[in-house]
Design a protein around this motif. Structure first.
Motif, PDB file in Angstrom:
ATOM      1  N   ARG A 137      12.653  -6.926 -10.581  1.00  0.00           N
ATOM      2  CA  ARG A 137      11.725  -7.463  -9.576  1.00  0.00           C
ATOM      3  C   ARG A 137      10.520  -6.535  -9.453  1.00  0.00           C
ATOM      4  NH1 ARG A 137      15.844  -9.093  -4.637  1.00  0.00           N
ATOM      5  NH2 ARG A 137      17.583  -9.747  -5.940  1.00  0.00           N
ATOM      6  N   THR A 138       9.343  -7.142  -9.342  1.00  0.00           N
ATOM      7  CA  THR A 138       8.125  -6.333  -9.304  1.00  0.00           C
ATOM      8  C   THR A 138       7.184  -6.821  -8.214  1.00  0.00           C
ATOM      9  OG1 THR A 138       6.336  -5.454 -10.676  1.00  0.00           O
ATOM     10  CG2 THR A 138       6.859  -7.774 -10.965  1.00  0.00           C
ATOM     11  N   TYR A 139       6.116  -6.079  -8.001  1.00  0.00           N
ATOM     12  CA  TYR A 139       4.959  -6.537  -7.239  1.00  0.00           C
ATOM     13  C   TYR A 139       3.825  -6.699  -8.238  1.00  0.00           C
ATOM     14  CZ  TYR A 139       7.538  -5.005  -3.076  1.00  0.00           C
ATOM     15  OH  TYR A 139       8.485  -4.838  -2.097  1.00  0.00           O
ATOM     16  N   ASP A 140       3.291  -7.902  -8.314  1.00  0.00           N
ATOM     17  CA  ASP A 140       2.302  -8.213  -9.348  1.00  0.00           C
ATOM     18  C   ASP A 140       1.035  -7.376  -9.244  1.00  0.00           C
ATOM     19  OD1 ASP A 140       4.044 -10.130 -10.274  1.00  0.00           O
ATOM     20  OD2 ASP A 140       3.108 -11.774  -9.150  1.00  0.00           O
ATOM     21  N   ASP A 141       0.753  -6.858  -8.032  1.00  0.00           N
ATOM     22  CA  ASP A 141      -0.502  -6.129  -7.836  1.00  0.00           C
ATOM     23  C   ASP A 141      -0.374  -4.626  -8.070  1.00  0.00           C
ATOM     24  OD1 ASP A 141       1.140  -5.773  -5.662  1.00  0.00           O
ATOM     25  OD2 ASP A 141      -0.435  -5.967  -4.149  1.00  0.00           O
ATOM     26  N   VAL A 142       0.773  -4.191  -8.599  1.00  0.00           N
ATOM     27  CA  VAL A 142       0.966  -2.763  -8.892  1.00  0.00           C
ATOM     28  C   VAL A 142       0.943  -2.587 -10.405  1.00  0.00           C
ATOM     29  CG1 VAL A 142       2.468  -0.757  -8.640  1.00  0.00           C
ATOM     30  CG2 VAL A 142       2.336  -2.450  -6.799  1.00  0.00           C
ATOM     31  N   ASN A 143      -0.039  -1.835 -10.897  1.00  0.00           N
ATOM     32  CA  ASN A 143      -0.223  -1.671 -12.342  1.00  0.00           C
ATOM     33  C   ASN A 143       0.623  -0.526 -12.877  1.00  0.00           C
ATOM     34  OD1 ASN A 143      -2.067  -3.747 -12.306  1.00  0.00           O
ATOM     35  ND2 ASN A 143      -3.831  -2.393 -12.098  1.00  0.00           N
ATOM     36  N   THR A 144       1.667  -0.896 -13.594  1.00  0.00           N
ATOM     37  CA  THR A 144       2.557   0.078 -14.224  1.00  0.00           C
ATOM     38  C   THR A 144       3.430  -0.654 -15.238  1.00  0.00           C
ATOM     39  OG1 THR A 144       4.163   1.847 -13.799  1.00  0.00           O
ATOM     40  CG2 THR A 144       4.375  -0.147 -12.461  1.00  0.00           C
ATOM     41  N   SER A 145       4.463   0.005 -15.763  1.00  0.00           N
ATOM     42  CA  SER A 145       5.420  -0.655 -16.654  1.00  0.00           C
ATOM     43  C   SER A 145       6.413  -1.471 -15.827  1.00  0.00           C
ATOM     44  CB  SER A 145       6.189   0.373 -17.478  1.00  0.00           C
ATOM     45  OG  SER A 145       5.385   0.915 -18.479  1.00  0.00           O
ATOM     46  N   TYR A 146       6.808  -2.604 -16.368  1.00  0.00           N
ATOM     47  CA  TYR A 146       7.763  -3.497 -15.704  1.00  0.00           C
ATOM     48  C   TYR A 146       8.697  -4.061 -16.769  1.00  0.00           C
ATOM     49  CZ  TYR A 146       9.310  -7.921 -13.456  1.00  0.00           C
ATOM     50  OH  TYR A 146      10.046  -8.980 -12.966  1.00  0.00           O
ATOM     51  N   VAL A 147       9.993  -3.877 -16.578  1.00  0.00           N
ATOM     52  CA  VAL A 147      11.000  -4.347 -17.535  1.00  0.00           C
ATOM     53  C   VAL A 147      11.815  -5.452 -16.862  1.00  0.00           C
ATOM     54  CG1 VAL A 147      12.930  -3.713 -19.031  1.00  0.00           C
ATOM     55  CG2 VAL A 147      11.135  -2.031 -18.523  1.00  0.00           C
ATOM     56  N   THR A 148      11.873  -6.607 -17.496  1.00  0.00           N
ATOM     57  CA  THR A 148      12.584  -7.732 -16.893  1.00  0.00           C
ATOM     58  C   THR A 148      13.185  -8.618 -17.973  1.00  0.00           C
ATOM     59  OG1 THR A 148      12.353  -9.518 -15.249  1.00  0.00           O
ATOM     60  CG2 THR A 148      10.528  -9.229 -16.808  1.00  0.00           C
ATOM     61  N   GLY A 149      13.922  -9.635 -17.540  1.00  0.00           N
ATOM     62  CA  GLY A 149      14.481 -10.598 -18.486  1.00  0.00           C
ATOM     63  C   GLY A 149      13.468 -11.698 -18.785  1.00  0.00           C
ATOM     64  N   ASN A 150      13.763 -12.495 -19.788  1.00  0.00           N
ATOM     65  CA  ASN A 150      12.882 -13.630 -20.120  1.00  0.00           C
ATOM     66  C   ASN A 150      13.253 -14.798 -19.194  1.00  0.00           C
ATOM     67  OD1 ASN A 150      15.395 -14.017 -21.381  1.00  0.00           O
ATOM     68  ND2 ASN A 150      14.526 -15.308 -22.981  1.00  0.00           N
ATOM     69  N   SER A 163       0.818  -1.219   0.000  1.00  0.00           N
ATOM     70  CA  SER A 163       0.000   0.000   0.000  1.00  0.00           C
ATOM     71  C   SER A 163       0.850   1.266   0.000  1.00  0.00           C
ATOM     72  CB  SER A 163      -0.943   0.002   1.202  1.00  0.00           C
ATOM     73  OG  SER A 163      -0.213  -0.090   2.411  1.00  0.00           O
ATOM     74  N   HIS A 164       2.121   1.143   0.425  1.00  0.00           N
ATOM     75  CA  HIS A 164       2.985   2.332   0.422  1.00  0.00           C
ATOM     76  C   HIS A 164       3.182   2.889  -0.983  1.00  0.00           C
ATOM     77  CE1 HIS A 164       5.569  -1.245   0.094  1.00  0.00           C
ATOM     78  NE2 HIS A 164       6.408  -0.509  -0.610  1.00  0.00           N
ATOM     79  N   LEU A 165       3.013   2.032  -1.994  1.00  0.00           N
ATOM     80  CA  LEU A 165       3.183   2.513  -3.370  1.00  0.00           C
ATOM     81  C   LEU A 165       1.999   3.356  -3.834  1.00  0.00           C
ATOM     82  CD1 LEU A 165       4.810  -0.687  -4.832  1.00  0.00           C
ATOM     83  CD2 LEU A 165       5.902   1.524  -4.544  1.00  0.00           C
TER      84      LEU A 165
END
Length: 338
Positions: free
Chosen positions: A150-163, A133-135
């Motif tokens: 690394r991300t939080y799945d419940d935060v809707n935004t752009s996410y850049v990661t490896g395959n 919730s702090h986000l």
């Protein structure tokens, strides 16, 4: 002449103050020839705009926060290089914060950023806890955030990661093709996003080759070397794996130390591959097989996305993921003797 004001500069040029002001901003709302004339005259007269004051008036800090879980591996140092390259090109400063993998520290850092200190946040999630919730504080203050690695799945935004799924599948398949049947998966916090995805790739490769998944071969260990070396030593003693897939670099280094200490020969008795951005992996003995992540490109791409969101805010209805290709480099540590 160095104390000339923007009003005096405008008078010299026969232009309005707002036109001259636009010349010093990174925009395209001014004729290029006019801009060049203004900048030339400013240089001749030694005029330097007070960008800090104008940023305050525009409620912009021209600063981006980088929030990472740790400094202690090459991945994050390379990602930061990519972030800073793009940030500088867009006239942004950067502030770096380290959470030490603690969500309470992450929340404290984020709360400290909402008073106009930064225009946006690039972060790799600490991975702890289920309460993010702090986000929401960032969203409430119109500060965009982009995740990388690394991300939080419940935060809707752009996410850049490896395959990571495909790379983990290929790494595990490589061990199987080199005669491993009891492959251990080593992870620090398997609940963090990358831990889950990499484990899924590992499990999928076992399934393809009809090797039963054994939960006893999954080692979820600690983030400091003394503790994880003890865990790896006990795992080897009890479970007798013939292959190790380390989801992070430090666990592979700990495994090599344990093998040396216990007289376990790599690769004849134990084969090893890991995620790593280590430049000297080939100089280790034996040469370390790695899944090499595109850390630098990840940092660049995440920053480009963030700059776009700062310039033109978007409301996300889900998480938009960009996958970048990792490269697999197979060396002596994972290959069977011929």
């Amino acid at each position: 002449m160095s104390h000339i004001t923007i009003i005096e500069l405008a008078e010299r040029l026969g232009l309005s103050k707002s036109t001259v002001s636009r010349a010093f901003r990174d925009g395209n709302d001014i004729n290029p020839n006019t801009k060049a004339r203004i900048l030339k005259m400013a240089d001749e007269l030694g005029f330097s705009p007070n960008m800090y004051a104008s940023n305050l008036r525009a409620n912009k800090s021209s600063t981006i926060a980088i929030i990472i879980p740790e400094f202690g591996n090459k991945f994050f140092s390379q990602a930061i290089k990519g972030i800073e390259l793009v940030a500088r090109s867009k006239n942004y400063h950067t502030l770096i914060y380290v959470t030490d993998h603690r969500v309470d520290k992450e929340a404290s850092i984020i709360r400290s950023l909402i008073n106009g200190r930064v225009d946006g946040v690039i972060m790799s999630a600490s991975g702890e806890g289920h309460d993010h919730s702090h986000l929401q504080v960032l969203k409430d203050n119109n500060i965009p955030v982009v995740f990388f690695d690394r991300t939080y799945d419940d935060v809707n935004t752009s996410y850049v990661t490896g395959n990571d799924f495909e790379a983990s599948f290929a790494a595990t398949e490589h061990l199987i093709e080199n005669d491993c049947r009891r492959i251990a998966y080593l992870v620090i916090n398997q609940n963090v996003s990358i831990g889950k995805v990499r484990m899924a790739g590992y499990q999928a490769a076992l399934e393809k080759y009809k090797i039963p998944f054994d939960a006893n071969l999954v080692l979820d260990t600690v983030n400091e070397s003394e503790g994880n070396m003890e865990d790896i030593k006990n795992l080897y003693k009890i479970q007798k794996p013939d292959g190790l897939f380390a989801s992070v670099e430090r666990l592979a280094i700990s495994a090599m130390r344990v093998a040396k200490d216990q007289g376990i020969n790599i690769p004849s008795e134990l084969k090893l591959i890991c995620f790593s951005c280590l430049d000297i992996a080939d100089l280790l003995e034996p040469g370390l097989s790695v899944v090499k992540q595109p850390a630098y490109e990840m940092g660049k791409t995440a920053t480009e996305y963030l700059c776009q969101l700062i310039a033109k805010p978007i409301s996300f209805s889900n998480q938009e993921v960009t996958y970048l290709e990792s490269s697999l480099i197979f060396q002596k540590s994972s290959k069977k003797n011929h």
